[in-house]
Design an enzyme around this catalytic site. Structure first.
Site, mmCIF file in Angstrom:
data_model
loop_
_atom_site.group_PDB
_atom_site.id
_atom_site.type_symbol
_atom_site.label_atom_id
_atom_site.label_comp_id
_atom_site.label_asym_id
_atom_site.label_seq_id
_atom_site.Cartn_x
_atom_site.Cartn_y
_atom_site.Cartn_z
ATOM 1 N N SER A 122 -8.296 -21.731 -29.174
ATOM 2 C CA SER A 122 -7.644 -21.244 -30.390
ATOM 3 C C SER A 122 -8.659 -20.535 -31.265
ATOM 4 O O SER A 122 -9.858 -20.842 -31.226
ATOM 5 C CB SER A 122 -7.037 -22.414 -31.175
ATOM 6 O OG SER A 122 -6.603 -21.993 -32.465
ATOM 7 N N TYR B 234 -8.048 -30.645 -34.699
ATOM 8 C CA TYR B 234 -7.587 -29.557 -33.835
ATOM 9 C C TYR B 234 -8.715 -28.548 -33.580
ATOM 10 O O TYR B 234 -8.938 -28.130 -32.444
ATOM 11 C CB TYR B 234 -6.391 -28.868 -34.492
ATOM 12 C CG TYR B 234 -5.703 -27.828 -33.635
ATOM 13 C CD1 TYR B 234 -4.867 -28.213 -32.598
ATOM 14 C CD2 TYR B 234 -5.879 -26.468 -33.874
ATOM 15 C CE1 TYR B 234 -4.220 -27.264 -31.808
ATOM 16 C CE2 TYR B 234 -5.234 -25.512 -33.098
ATOM 17 C CZ TYR B 234 -4.414 -25.918 -32.065
ATOM 18 O OH TYR B 234 -3.786 -24.979 -31.295
ATOM 19 N N LYS C 136 -10.431 -27.615 -29.924
ATOM 20 C CA LYS C 136 -10.382 -26.264 -29.374
ATOM 21 C C LYS C 136 -11.780 -25.662 -29.227
ATOM 22 O O LYS C 136 -12.043 -24.891 -28.289
ATOM 23 C CB LYS C 136 -9.496 -25.376 -30.246
ATOM 24 C CG LYS C 136 -8.021 -25.803 -30.236
ATOM 25 C CD LYS C 136 -7.435 -25.771 -28.839
ATOM 26 C CE LYS C 136 -5.932 -26.011 -28.831
ATOM 27 N NZ LYS C 136 -5.342 -25.919 -27.470
#
Length: 249
Positions: free
Chosen positions: A144, A157, A161
């Protein structure tokens, strides 16, 4: 011409969103598929039937939590029993549990790291066996843009990533001599079920940061995944392909 005929791909988290778009693109190019997710078995079977009806590819569905090693082993056994091989693995399974760090629970930290990062380790470790027997393979990890630039309220998160990027580069070095390539795709803000939860004001603010002035589509990611899965990417490994509309350069 780009094609994936006679290839077999596992796409984790392919019951919806980017994973489903990748599965559709692969099927349209003649690829045979293992569809995986945590949706109910009936829902995954509907996805399987839709792919078969639309593209005519051979597809199986299997519900498994890919953050658990025993379920990954079951997934591997089913895939090999059905197809005899797996040429391509797309580690796409992912979740969010957003919050500022002072409000983030240890459980939300652990769960995001397990699903987004540990699953890539477990799936890759298991399915590399099939690729070694073939003498070739493709591993594509869906990272991401926030793994590259960070984002407030997403330390779990972002860490997961960013971890996928380091994982991809290290694994690429391990496997290059075996003709197995490993690359990562770093999507920007893509219109999916996950991003639909963002409020209108936040969406407008994010849009102002994107030079191309639009959110990405699932098909934008699927096209890059298809290229990386194909023979056209033979000399590409250990790379992070940004697909973010210029949001991060």
């Amino acid at each position: 011409m780009l094609d994936l005929k006679n290839k077999v791909a596992l796409v984790t988290g392919s019951g919806q969103g980017i994973g489903l778009a990748i599965a559709k693109r692969f099927a349209s190019l003649g690829c045979q598929l293992v569809v995986n997710g945590l949706e109910e078995a009936e829902k995954l079977e509907e996805v399987r039937n839709g792919l078969v009806d639309e593209y005519g590819s051979k597809v199986i569905s299997f519900r498994a939590d890919v953050s658990k090693s025993d379920e990954v082993s079951d997934l591997y056994d089913v895939a090999i029993k059905e197809f005899g091989k797996v040429d391509i693995v797309v580690n796409n399974a992912g979740i969010t549990r957003d919050n500022l760090i002072l409000r983030m629970s240890e459980g939300d930290w652990d769960k995001v790291l397990e699903v987004n990062l540990k699953s890539a380790f477990l799936v890759s470790k298991r399915f590399i066996r099939a690729m070694l027997k073939l003498g070739r393979g493709r591993i594509i990890n869906i990272s991401s843009v926030v793994g590259q630039m960070g984002n407030a309220g997403q330390v779990n998160y972002s860490a997961s990533k960013a971890g996928l990027i380091g994982f991809s580069k290290s694994l690429a070095r391990e496997l290059a001599g075996k003709k197995i390539t490993v690359n990562a795709i770093a999507p920007g803000y893509i219109d999916t079920e996950m991003t639909e939860k963002i409020g209108d004001k936040a969406r407008e603010a994010l849009l102002s940061l994107i030079p191309l002035k639009r959110y990405g589509s699932r098909e934008d990611i699927a096209g890059v995944a298809a290229f990386l899965a194909s023979d056209f990417s033979d000399y590409i490994t250990g790379q992070v392909i940004p697909v973010n509309g210029g949001m991060f350069m």
